[in-house]
Design a protein around this motif. Structure first.
Motif, PDB file in Angstrom:
ATOM      1  N   LEU A 126      49.751  53.169  29.041  1.00 37.99           N
ATOM      2  CA  LEU A 126      49.787  54.561  28.607  1.00 37.99           C
ATOM      3  C   LEU A 126      51.038  55.280  29.097  1.00 37.99           C
ATOM      4  CD1 LEU A 126      46.016  55.369  29.242  1.00 37.99           C
ATOM      5  CD2 LEU A 126      47.129  54.947  27.038  1.00 37.99           C
ATOM      6  N   GLY A 127      51.695  54.741  30.119  1.00 35.54           N
ATOM      7  CA  GLY A 127      53.008  55.235  30.525  1.00 35.54           C
ATOM      8  C   GLY A 127      53.014  56.498  31.352  1.00 35.54           C
ATOM      9  N   HIS A 128      51.903  56.868  31.953  1.00 29.57           N
ATOM     10  CA  HIS A 128      51.863  58.088  32.764  1.00 29.57           C
ATOM     11  C   HIS A 128      52.118  57.820  34.240  1.00 29.57           C
ATOM     12  CE1 HIS A 128      50.630  60.245  29.260  1.00 29.57           C
ATOM     13  NE2 HIS A 128      49.574  59.470  29.089  1.00 29.57           N
ATOM     14  N   LEU A 129      52.174  56.554  34.625  1.00 29.04           N
ATOM     15  CA  LEU A 129      52.606  56.163  35.954  1.00 29.04           C
ATOM     16  C   LEU A 129      53.705  55.111  35.805  1.00 29.04           C
ATOM     17  CD1 LEU A 129      49.244  55.769  37.946  1.00 29.04           C
ATOM     18  CD2 LEU A 129      50.984  57.560  38.255  1.00 29.04           C
ATOM     19  N   ASP A 130      54.731  55.214  36.643  1.00 28.56           N
ATOM     20  CA  ASP A 130      55.838  54.258  36.590  1.00 28.56           C
ATOM     21  C   ASP A 130      55.460  53.046  37.449  1.00 28.56           C
ATOM     22  OD1 ASP A 130      58.212  52.989  36.200  1.00 28.56           O
ATOM     23  OD2 ASP A 130      59.463  54.494  37.199  1.00 28.56           O
ATOM     24  N   ILE A 131      54.559  52.236  36.909  1.00 30.54           N
ATOM     25  CA  ILE A 131      54.066  51.036  37.579  1.00 30.54           C
ATOM     26  C   ILE A 131      53.895  49.935  36.544  1.00 30.54           C
ATOM     27  CG2 ILE A 131      52.870  52.234  39.459  1.00 30.54           C
ATOM     28  CD1 ILE A 131      50.259  51.916  37.841  1.00 30.54           C
ATOM     29  N   GLU A 132      53.830  48.705  37.030  1.00 30.23           N
ATOM     30  CA  GLU A 132      53.570  47.552  36.183  1.00 30.23           C
ATOM     31  C   GLU A 132      52.491  46.699  36.834  1.00 30.23           C
ATOM     32  OE1 GLU A 132      57.316  45.616  35.908  1.00 30.23           O
ATOM     33  OE2 GLU A 132      58.132  47.023  34.429  1.00 30.23           O
ATOM     34  N   THR A 133      51.631  46.127  36.031  1.00 30.17           N
ATOM     35  CA  THR A 133      50.553  45.281  36.541  1.00 30.17           C
ATOM     36  C   THR A 133      50.687  43.884  35.969  1.00 30.17           C
ATOM     37  OG1 THR A 133      49.003  47.125  36.817  1.00 30.17           O
ATOM     38  CG2 THR A 133      48.056  44.922  36.595  1.00 30.17           C
ATOM     39  N   VAL A 134      50.526  42.896  36.839  1.00 30.71           N
ATOM     40  CA  VAL A 134      50.492  41.495  36.419  1.00 30.71           C
ATOM     41  C   VAL A 134      49.123  40.942  36.780  1.00 30.71           C
ATOM     42  CG1 VAL A 134      51.490  39.198  36.668  1.00 30.71           C
ATOM     43  CG2 VAL A 134      52.968  41.227  36.768  1.00 30.71           C
ATOM     44  N   MET A 135      48.393  40.472  35.773  1.00 34.66           N
ATOM     45  CA  MET A 135      47.080  39.884  36.010  1.00 34.66           C
ATOM     46  C   MET A 135      47.235  38.537  36.724  1.00 34.66           C
ATOM     47  SD  MET A 135      44.806  41.948  35.041  1.00 34.66           S
ATOM     48  CE  MET A 135      44.490  43.342  33.958  1.00 34.66           C
ATOM     49  N   GLN A 136      46.319  38.281  37.648  1.00 30.64           N
ATOM     50  CA  GLN A 136      46.346  37.045  38.423  1.00 30.64           C
ATOM     51  C   GLN A 136      44.961  36.419  38.434  1.00 30.64           C
ATOM     52  OE1 GLN A 136      47.759  38.900  42.047  1.00 30.64           O
ATOM     53  NE2 GLN A 136      49.862  38.218  41.660  1.00 30.64           N
ATOM     54  N   PRO A 137      44.876  35.098  38.480  1.00 30.29           N
ATOM     55  CA  PRO A 137      43.563  34.447  38.409  1.00 30.29           C
ATOM     56  C   PRO A 137      42.691  34.693  39.643  1.00 30.29           C
ATOM     57  CG  PRO A 137      45.295  32.824  38.790  1.00 30.29           C
ATOM     58  CD  PRO A 137      45.980  34.112  38.484  1.00 30.29           C
ATOM     59  N   GLU A 138      43.314  34.970  40.786  1.00 27.82           N
ATOM     60  CA  GLU A 138      42.525  35.176  41.998  1.00 27.82           C
ATOM     61  C   GLU A 138      41.960  36.598  42.002  1.00 27.82           C
ATOM     62  OE1 GLU A 138      45.803  34.388  42.120  1.00 27.82           O
ATOM     63  OE2 GLU A 138      45.570  32.207  42.282  1.00 27.82           O
ATOM     64  N   LYS A 139      40.664  36.701  42.195  1.00 33.25           N
ATOM     65  CA  LYS A 139      40.031  38.017  42.256  1.00 33.25           C
ATOM     66  C   LYS A 139      40.071  38.533  43.689  1.00 33.25           C
ATOM     67  CE  LYS A 139      36.309  39.027  39.883  1.00 33.25           C
ATOM     68  NZ  LYS A 139      34.913  39.200  39.398  1.00 33.25           N
ATOM     69  N   ARG A 140      40.484  39.763  43.854  1.00 38.71           N
ATOM     70  CA  ARG A 140      40.453  40.398  45.177  1.00 38.71           C
ATOM     71  C   ARG A 140      39.089  41.046  45.381  1.00 38.71           C
ATOM     72  NH1 ARG A 140      43.585  42.112  49.383  1.00 38.71           N
ATOM     73  NH2 ARG A 140      42.932  44.056  50.394  1.00 38.71           N
ATOM     74  N   LEU A 141      38.392  40.607  46.407  1.00 37.35           N
ATOM     75  CA  LEU A 141      37.089  41.157  46.772  1.00 37.35           C
ATOM     76  C   LEU A 141      37.151  41.564  48.236  1.00 37.35           C
ATOM     77  CD1 LEU A 141      34.777  38.419  45.224  1.00 37.35           C
ATOM     78  CD2 LEU A 141      34.870  40.788  44.471  1.00 37.35           C
ATOM     79  N   SER A 142      37.027  42.851  48.518  1.00 35.44           N
ATOM     80  CA  SER A 142      37.078  43.260  49.919  1.00 35.44           C
ATOM     81  C   SER A 142      36.443  44.629  50.107  1.00 35.44           C
ATOM     82  CB  SER A 142      38.524  43.292  50.431  1.00 35.44           C
ATOM     83  OG  SER A 142      39.265  44.318  49.792  1.00 35.44           O
ATOM     84  N   LEU A 143      35.734  44.758  51.208  1.00 33.77           N
ATOM     85  CA  LEU A 143      35.340  46.067  51.701  1.00 33.77           C
ATOM     86  C   LEU A 143      36.545  46.629  52.441  1.00 33.77           C
ATOM     87  CD1 LEU A 143      31.811  45.141  53.097  1.00 33.77           C
ATOM     88  CD2 LEU A 143      32.331  46.304  50.943  1.00 33.77           C
ATOM     89  N   THR A 144      36.828  47.897  52.268  1.00 31.52           N
ATOM     90  CA  THR A 144      38.050  48.443  52.821  1.00 31.52           C
ATOM     91  C   THR A 144      37.817  49.834  53.389  1.00 31.52           C
ATOM     92  OG1 THR A 144      40.378  48.919  52.313  1.00 31.52           O
ATOM     93  CG2 THR A 144      38.789  49.411  50.598  1.00 31.52           C
ATOM     94  N   LYS A 145      38.610  50.186  54.362  1.00 29.05           N
ATOM     95  CA  LYS A 145      38.529  51.530  54.943  1.00 29.05           C
ATOM     96  C   LYS A 145      39.928  51.978  55.319  1.00 29.05           C
ATOM     97  CE  LYS A 145      37.383  49.713  59.534  1.00 29.05           C
ATOM     98  NZ  LYS A 145      36.388  49.757  60.648  1.00 29.05           N
ATOM     99  N   THR A 191      49.696  45.386  41.234  1.00 28.99           N
ATOM    100  CA  THR A 191      50.423  46.509  40.646  1.00 28.99           C
ATOM    101  C   THR A 191      51.575  46.925  41.549  1.00 28.99           C
ATOM    102  OG1 THR A 191      48.477  47.309  39.454  1.00 28.99           O
ATOM    103  CG2 THR A 191      50.225  48.895  39.875  1.00 28.99           C
ATOM    104  N   THR A 192      52.758  47.061  40.970  1.00 32.24           N
ATOM    105  CA  THR A 192      53.954  47.484  41.707  1.00 32.24           C
ATOM    106  C   THR A 192      54.729  48.473  40.847  1.00 32.24           C
ATOM    107  OG1 THR A 192      55.226  45.620  40.800  1.00 32.24           O
ATOM    108  CG2 THR A 192      54.153  45.288  42.949  1.00 32.24           C
ATOM    109  N   GLY A 193      55.692  49.149  41.469  1.00 27.73           N
ATOM    110  CA  GLY A 193      56.549  50.054  40.716  1.00 27.73           C
ATOM    111  C   GLY A 193      56.942  51.266  41.528  1.00 27.73           C
ATOM    112  N   PRO A 194      57.905  52.053  41.036  1.00 25.47           N
ATOM    113  CA  PRO A 194      58.416  53.202  41.781  1.00 25.47           C
ATOM    114  C   PRO A 194      57.349  54.199  42.207  1.00 25.47           C
ATOM    115  CG  PRO A 194      59.871  52.691  39.950  1.00 25.47           C
ATOM    116  CD  PRO A 194      58.678  51.814  39.788  1.00 25.47           C
ATOM    117  N   ASP A 195      56.349  54.444  41.352  1.00 28.97           N
ATOM    118  CA  ASP A 195      55.340  55.442  41.714  1.00 28.97           C
ATOM    119  C   ASP A 195      54.418  54.969  42.836  1.00 28.97           C
ATOM    120  OD1 ASP A 195      56.302  57.346  40.046  1.00 28.97           O
ATOM    121  OD2 ASP A 195      54.727  57.172  38.521  1.00 28.97           O
ATOM    122  N   CYS A 196      54.444  53.665  43.157  1.00 24.36           N
ATOM    123  CA  CYS A 196      53.682  53.176  44.311  1.00 24.36           C
ATOM    124  C   CYS A 196      54.279  53.686  45.617  1.00 24.36           C
ATOM    125  CB  CYS A 196      53.642  51.657  44.326  1.00 24.36           C
ATOM    126  SG  CYS A 196      52.647  50.938  42.984  1.00 24.36           S
ATOM    127  N   ALA A 197      55.542  54.160  45.566  1.00 27.57           N
ATOM    128  CA  ALA A 197      56.139  54.773  46.755  1.00 27.57           C
ATOM    129  C   ALA A 197      55.454  56.082  47.103  1.00 27.57           C
ATOM    130  CB  ALA A 197      57.639  54.993  46.532  1.00 27.57           C
TER     131      ALA A 197
END
Length: 484
Positions: free
Chosen positions: A356-375, A395-401
């Protein structure tokens, strides 16, 4: 080994999950060590467990009702639909692959072994296991190789209580008809029945109970009135999210075809000052939205295509031009970026699509699923936050800064330069009362709710409700030690 009893439904959505949660809380208050168990669930609304896997969110709520940490043994087979005919298969908490519906019956024998293995382990830790079926045992076309209802009851030697939904009408036919279509050996597992979701005076159904008892020979466990507080419990299905008149602030949520892990909406829908409006396909996103929230998706690329097909991309752009804020979570976060790449065909054919282009980021799908409880924290306010991640993609990109969260010591999320558009991978953030108050204040509205403690309060009220209207003593007397 623990005693066990199984709650099956005379149809789908008769209230099995809620009954198991309420019974778990009621039995814990009676001094029993209780564990919930569902052999097979089909849901894209999953919970991450402390042992590093995922289970249906309904079983996580039942575990909470029982005073236990959610564990992968509580839901050993989880089917997560990816298309009309295919699903991702999660066994004992971990993905083993994606299967087409036609292939599924031929693999049930292997799945039954995992189901019984988990059940035996779980039963060794409890006094009572409350087992929840799936759908209805009356679907006798699915009986061969069944692991969800009578197939499990037979294999484990667990007695069954059959529950009917009177709110739909025809409940006598639901119960009596189930007995009529079942093979005698399956019907013999049913030891009692109950009627759920009654509106009005339950005494008015006395003649109905008598008719069912005479025709089936099964005793009644009671007529359970409609539980008015059910909307305050986390919804298992997106269709269960209560759309009730709330406050003036409107949170608009496009109903994605493969919506997943939408529990972020539960605390918002419970806030008295907020109205959560689910927008059905074919309807525009309303112009008076205070916030557009794009939820998680099991198939991000396919849902992004549907998002555009509904014209929601145009509506969203107009909302942002008007100065309206947007929050994307997980799949919704990925959609808000410039591109989504799936080079390995994780979600389907290998491809790269424009976001949709509203964030300057790019996502690459990966076969490994991330599963984690986080705080972590919301650095701008210093507020502590908790949540979980369950996604396939980086997901990476300038807006991740401009990451607006710090989770487990690392930056998380992204924000546009003007701060109107934000996204992250962390689910469950809005269940944290302090963070939700800060987040809502930033939108110009106030939080008036203690959501987390409110869930336990409702579970206690539900247990009281069942104690008053259901013969729990009889139910416990019918529970038996499994024969495996």
């Amino acid at each position: 080994m623990a005693r066990a009893i199984m709650i099956q439904g005379a149809g789908s959505n008769v209230g099995k999950s809620m009954l198991v949660a309420g019974l778990a809380r009621a039995c814990v208050r009676r001094g029993l060590n209780v564990a919930p168990f569902k052999p097979q669930n089909m849901s894209n609304n999953a919970a991450v467990t402390e042992d590093g896997g995922e289970i249906g969110r309904a079983q996580a709520l039942q575990a909470r009702a029982a005073g236990r940490a959610p564990h992968t043994d509580m839901n050993p087979v989880l089917l997560k639909p990816e298309s009309e005919t295919g699903a991702q298969i999660v066994v004992q908490g971990h993905v083993i692959g994606s299967w087409q519906a036609r292939a599924y019956p031929d693999r049930k024998a292997d799945l039954m072994r995992a189901v019984l293995e988990s059940f035996i382990r779980l039963a060794a830790t409890a006094d009572l296991v409350l087992v929840e079926g799936a759908g209805s045992p009356a679907e006798i076309n699915l009986r061969k190789g069944d692991i969800a209802n009578m197939g499990f009851a037979e294999a484990a030697g667990v007695p069954v209580v059959l529950v009917g939904d009177i709110d739909r009408g025809g409940v006598i036919a639901q119960i009596v008809g189930t007995q009529a279509v079942l093979p005698p050996e399956d019907a013999s597992h049913i030891k009692a029945f109950a009627i759920n979701k009654f509106r009005g005076d339950p005494l008015l159904f006395d003649d109905g109970l008598t008719a069912i008892e005479k025709r089936t020979g099964w005793p009644s466990l009671g007529v359970i009135p409609w539980f008015q507080e059910a909307w305050r419990l986390p919804a298992e299905d997106a269709l269960d999210i209560v759309q009730r008149p709330g406050g003036a602030f409107k949170v608009v949520v496009p109903r994605l075809g493969r919506i997943a892990n939408f529990d972020d909406l539960d605390p918002l829908s419970a806030e008295p000052g907020i109205t959560v409006q689910m927008i059905e396909p074919g309807r525009p996103l309303p112009g008076d939205a205070g916030l557009v929230l794009i939820p998680g998706s099991k198939s991000t690329i396919a849902d992004l295509a549907e998002f555009r097909a509904n014209g929601w991309d145009i509506d969203l752009a107009a909302h942002i031009r008007r100065g309206g804020p947007v929050l994307g979570i997980c799949g919704g976060y990925q959609m808000l970026g410039r591109t989504i790449s799936d080079p390995g065909g994780v979600e389907g054919p290998a491809c790269t699509v424009t976001g949709l282009g509203h964030l300057d980021i790019e996502t690459v799908m990966q076969p490994e699923k991330r599963l984690s409880l986080t705080k972590g924290s919301h650095p701008a306010s210093g507020t502590e936050v908790t949540g979980y991640e369950i996604h396939m993609g980086r997901t990476t990109g300038p807006d991740c800064a401009r990451a607006w969260l710090s989770m487990d010591g690392r930056p998380e999320g992204a924000a546009s330069a003007d701060g109107l558009v934000q996204g992250c991978y962390v689910h469950g953030l809005l269940a944290s009362d302090a963070f939700r108050a800060v987040f809502m204040a930033g939108l110009g509205t106030a939080s008036q709710l203690h959501f987390d403690s409110g869930v336990d309060e409702v579970l206690d009220v539900l247990a009281d409700h069942l104690e008053a209207h259901m013969n729990i003593d009889l139910l416990l007397s019918l529970a038996r030690e499994p024969s495996i």
